[in-house]
Design a protein around this motif. Structure first.
Motif, PDB file in Angstrom:
ATOM      1  N   ARG A   9       0.925  -1.313   0.134  1.00  0.00           N
ATOM      2  CA  ARG A   9       0.001   0.244  -0.034  1.00  0.00           C
ATOM      3  C   ARG A   9       0.920   1.220  -0.131  1.00  0.00           C
ATOM      4  O   ARG A   9       1.920   1.342   0.468  1.00  0.00           O
ATOM      5  CB  ARG A   9      -0.810  -0.019   1.182  1.00  0.00           C
ATOM      6  N   SER A  17      -1.805   1.355  -4.359  1.00  0.00           N
ATOM      7  CA  SER A  17      -1.856   0.286  -3.456  1.00  0.00           C
ATOM      8  C   SER A  17      -2.617  -0.877  -4.106  1.00  0.00           C
ATOM      9  O   SER A  17      -3.423  -0.801  -5.196  1.00  0.00           O
ATOM     10  CB  SER A  17      -2.945   0.654  -2.243  1.00  0.00           C
ATOM     11  N   GLU A  47      -3.118   3.692   7.019  1.00  0.00           N
ATOM     12  CA  GLU A  47      -4.177   3.243   6.337  1.00  0.00           C
ATOM     13  C   GLU A  47      -5.404   3.687   6.810  1.00  0.00           C
ATOM     14  O   GLU A  47      -5.752   3.733   7.970  1.00  0.00           O
ATOM     15  CB  GLU A  47      -4.320   1.687   6.161  1.00  0.00           C
ATOM     16  N   GLN A  52      -8.710  -2.867   4.572  1.00  0.00           N
ATOM     17  CA  GLN A  52      -7.629  -3.163   3.624  1.00  0.00           C
ATOM     18  C   GLN A  52      -6.816  -3.932   4.456  1.00  0.00           C
ATOM     19  O   GLN A  52      -5.792  -3.673   4.987  1.00  0.00           O
ATOM     20  CB  GLN A  52      -7.123  -1.894   2.949  1.00  0.00           C
TER      21      GLN A  52
END
Length: 233
Positions: A9, A17, A47, A52
């Protein structure tokens, strides 16, 4: 052993990402070809989307080595990280670790443990995540605003699916980037081309201008981007 190193990412300098499907595919390919993925997830704490997950979450065959650093979110001098290894690699890893530096600093590890258990790390992480999120949005919005205001453009910009504090502009081939960078330096704006990211024998290098606002004040981002775009015009 065969290894494939990747950053899942906020890749630097492209800012991209992996999507969830791409992460699953990488994990499947690692198992198929018996390759160990070295996943350097040093930006995980910044993040914005908590759903994710890293590639490690999709690894069902113990082919992912998950790496995480605390220096990015706390301070660079904290040389303590985390390595989650497949069991088959643990003995070799520990042997080479002892050869390299004997042991990680016990004082740093003890201080980090207290910081984590006290809840201070979680509060700090939320603050830093918010700060980086604002800078990411300012960077993106400033580029879009300048692009909409321009009658002609000598660059292209494709936003990443997940916005980060660094991104890039792809410049036209006839643009004299070196002179432009020198003019910006005189205005105390530092940008650079991504040439150093290519291997020496790489045939076709795209003209990529790197932009990074991780250390830029929020109040300076819009005006800084405006000056960069003005120089490109």
């Amino acid at each position: 052993f065969k290894f494939f190193y990747t950053v899942p990412r906020f890749h630097n300098p492209l800012g991209v990402s992996y999507t969830r499907n791409q992460k699953k595919a990488i994990a499947q390919l690692a198992a198929k070809y018996d390759v160990y993925i070295v996943e350097d997830d040093y930006m995980a704490d910044l993040e914005q989307d908590t759903k994710q997950d890293p590639i490690y979450a999709y690894d069902n065959t113990s082919h992912v080595i998950y790496l995480k650093s605390f220096s990015k979110i706390i301070f660079p001098g904290l040389r303590v990280g985390v390595a989650v290894l497949p069991e088959v690699l643990c003995e070799s890893f520990n042997r080479f670790k002892r050869l390299m530096d004997i042991d990680s600093s016990m004082l740093s590890q003890a201080a980090l443990e207290l910081y984590l258990k006290s809840g201070m790390f979680e509060r700090h992480r939320k603050k830093m995540r918010s700060c980086y999120g604002k800078r990411s949005m300012l960077l993106h919005d400033s580029i879009i605003r300048e692009a909409n205001a321009a009658s002609e453009q000598h660059y292209s910009y494709v936003p990443a699916s997940q916005l980060g504090v660094h991104t890039y502009l792809k410049l036209e081939d006839n643009l004299r980037a070196e002179q432009m960078i020198k003019r910006l330096q005189k205005k105390f704006i530092r940008v650079e081309m991504a040439d150093s990211g290519y291997l020496p024998y790489f045939a076709k290098k795209e003209r990529i201008l790197k932009l990074n606002v991780s250390s830029v004040k929020e109040s300076d981002i819009s005006s800084g981007i405006a000056q960069v775009i003005r120089e490109i015009r």
